[in-house]
Design a protein around this motif. Sequence first.
Motif, PDB file in Angstrom:
ATOM      1  N   ALA A  16      -5.665  -3.119  -9.039  1.00 23.31           N
ATOM      2  CA  ALA A  16      -6.156  -2.257 -10.118  1.00 23.31           C
ATOM      3  C   ALA A  16      -5.110  -1.240 -10.567  1.00 23.31           C
ATOM      4  N   PHE A  17      -4.276  -0.785  -9.626  1.00 24.43           N
ATOM      5  CA  PHE A  17      -3.287   0.250  -9.949  1.00 24.43           C
ATOM      6  C   PHE A  17      -1.863  -0.287 -10.032  1.00 24.43           C
ATOM      7  N   ARG A  18      -1.717  -1.614 -10.044  1.00 23.65           N
ATOM      8  CA  ARG A  18      -0.376  -2.191  -9.980  1.00 23.65           C
ATOM      9  C   ARG A  18       0.517  -1.793 -11.154  1.00 23.65           C
ATOM     10  N   SER A  19      -0.085  -1.574 -12.305  1.00 25.63           N
ATOM     11  CA  SER A  19       0.701  -1.207 -13.486  1.00 25.63           C
ATOM     12  C   SER A  19       1.254   0.215 -13.399  1.00 25.63           C
ATOM     13  N   PHE A  20       0.648   1.031 -12.542  1.00 23.75           N
ATOM     14  CA  PHE A  20       1.056   2.431 -12.433  1.00 23.75           C
ATOM     15  C   PHE A  20       1.947   2.694 -11.214  1.00 23.75           C
ATOM     16  N   ILE A  21       2.159   1.665 -10.402  1.00 23.89           N
ATOM     17  CA  ILE A  21       2.951   1.840  -9.180  1.00 23.89           C
ATOM     18  C   ILE A  21       4.407   1.482  -9.452  1.00 23.89           C
ATOM     19  N   PRO A  22       5.322   2.439  -9.328  1.00 25.23           N
ATOM     20  CA  PRO A  22       6.755   2.132  -9.505  1.00 25.23           C
ATOM     21  C   PRO A  22       7.201   1.074  -8.497  1.00 25.23           C
ATOM     22  N   ARG A  23       7.989   0.132  -8.943  1.00 25.72           N
ATOM     23  CA  ARG A  23       8.376  -0.992  -8.090  1.00 25.72           C
ATOM     24  C   ARG A  23       9.110  -0.536  -6.826  1.00 25.72           C
ATOM     25  N   LYS A  24       9.893   0.514  -6.948  1.00 27.13           N
ATOM     26  CA  LYS A  24      10.708   0.966  -5.812  1.00 27.13           C
ATOM     27  C   LYS A  24       9.867   1.526  -4.666  1.00 27.13           C
ATOM     28  N   VAL A  25       8.661   2.000  -4.970  1.00 28.09           N
ATOM     29  CA  VAL A  25       7.838   2.609  -3.919  1.00 28.09           C
ATOM     30  C   VAL A  25       6.559   1.807  -3.661  1.00 28.09           C
ATOM     31  N   ARG A  26       6.516   0.574  -4.152  1.00 28.95           N
ATOM     32  CA  ARG A  26       5.279  -0.200  -4.052  1.00 28.95           C
ATOM     33  C   ARG A  26       4.869  -0.438  -2.597  1.00 28.95           C
ATOM     34  N   MET A  27       5.851  -0.671  -1.716  1.00 31.77           N
ATOM     35  CA  MET A  27       5.515  -0.922  -0.311  1.00 31.77           C
ATOM     36  C   MET A  27       4.884   0.312   0.340  1.00 31.77           C
ATOM     37  N   MET A  28       5.409   1.473  -0.006  1.00 32.74           N
ATOM     38  CA  MET A  28       4.860   2.719   0.527  1.00 32.74           C
ATOM     39  C   MET A  28       3.429   2.934   0.047  1.00 32.74           C
ATOM     40  N   VAL A  29       3.191   2.638  -1.227  1.00 32.33           N
ATOM     41  CA  VAL A  29       1.849   2.788  -1.792  1.00 32.33           C
ATOM     42  C   VAL A  29       0.892   1.790  -1.135  1.00 32.33           C
ATOM     43  N   GLN A  30       1.356   0.577  -0.922  1.00 32.08           N
ATOM     44  CA  GLN A  30       0.521  -0.438  -0.280  1.00 32.08           C
ATOM     45  C   GLN A  30       0.098   0.010   1.121  1.00 32.08           C
ATOM     46  N   VAL A  31       1.047   0.527   1.889  1.00 29.95           N
ATOM     47  CA  VAL A  31       0.736   1.007   3.240  1.00 29.95           C
ATOM     48  C   VAL A  31      -0.257   2.170   3.179  1.00 29.95           C
ATOM     49  N   LEU A  32      -0.087   3.050   2.199  1.00 25.94           N
ATOM     50  CA  LEU A  32      -0.992   4.192   2.042  1.00 25.94           C
ATOM     51  C   LEU A  32      -2.418   3.729   1.744  1.00 25.94           C
ATOM     52  N   VAL A  33      -2.548   2.776   0.833  1.00 26.36           N
ATOM     53  CA  VAL A  33      -3.874   2.246   0.476  1.00 26.36           C
ATOM     54  C   VAL A  33      -4.518   1.552   1.679  1.00 26.36           C
ATOM     55  N   ILE A  34      -3.741   0.722   2.361  1.00 27.13           N
ATOM     56  CA  ILE A  34      -4.253   0.018   3.537  1.00 27.13           C
ATOM     57  C   ILE A  34      -4.669   1.013   4.616  1.00 27.13           C
TER      58      ILE A  34
END
Length: 201
Positions: A57-75
Amino acid sequence: MKVREITLKNLWLENPVFVQILGICSTLAVTNNLRNTLVMTVGVCFVTALSNATISAFRSFIPRKVRMMVQVLVISFYVILVDLVLRAHLPEVSKALGPYVGLIITNCIIMGRAEAFAQANPPLISFWDGLTSGFGYMLVLVVIAFVRELLGFGSFMGFKILPDSFVPWTIMVVPASAFFVLASFIWIARTVQMKRKGGGK
């Protein structure tokens, strides 16, 4: 991608455990008790499905460089919810699982689906992909836990079902036995897959 195709892949053709060999740590650690295994795998299904949907749902707003960090945060957010629910309603199971609930965060299956699928697909189908990936993981662990608890304790879900004359296989209680049961499961499943592929040619 069709719902049926995703379901078949995640449950059988590309099962995360016996095909991709992911999530092995928990497979070896928690599968000597079927009840604990069910709770653990339901938690993984919940986290995988909702984290996939959220990241999608938020993939369009997540900068590619920090996507892994955001994924870990969501999980991590969903894992914390699972941990709090277990502590509040199933304290004995929570204590028995110990650190393995928190280690859901680092489960390769969850991270893999978030990166490989949720980042490129709509939320609803990503939710289904996460849920069926979790079910694929659950399928294998439940079978292993059933065999280990039955042979190691003579019980099913904590209830004694084998006669008193049955001598428990002590080796089935120790984590190392999960290697043998998992290897046997992989061997049987891959043999069936190969025969079906061969029969279809």
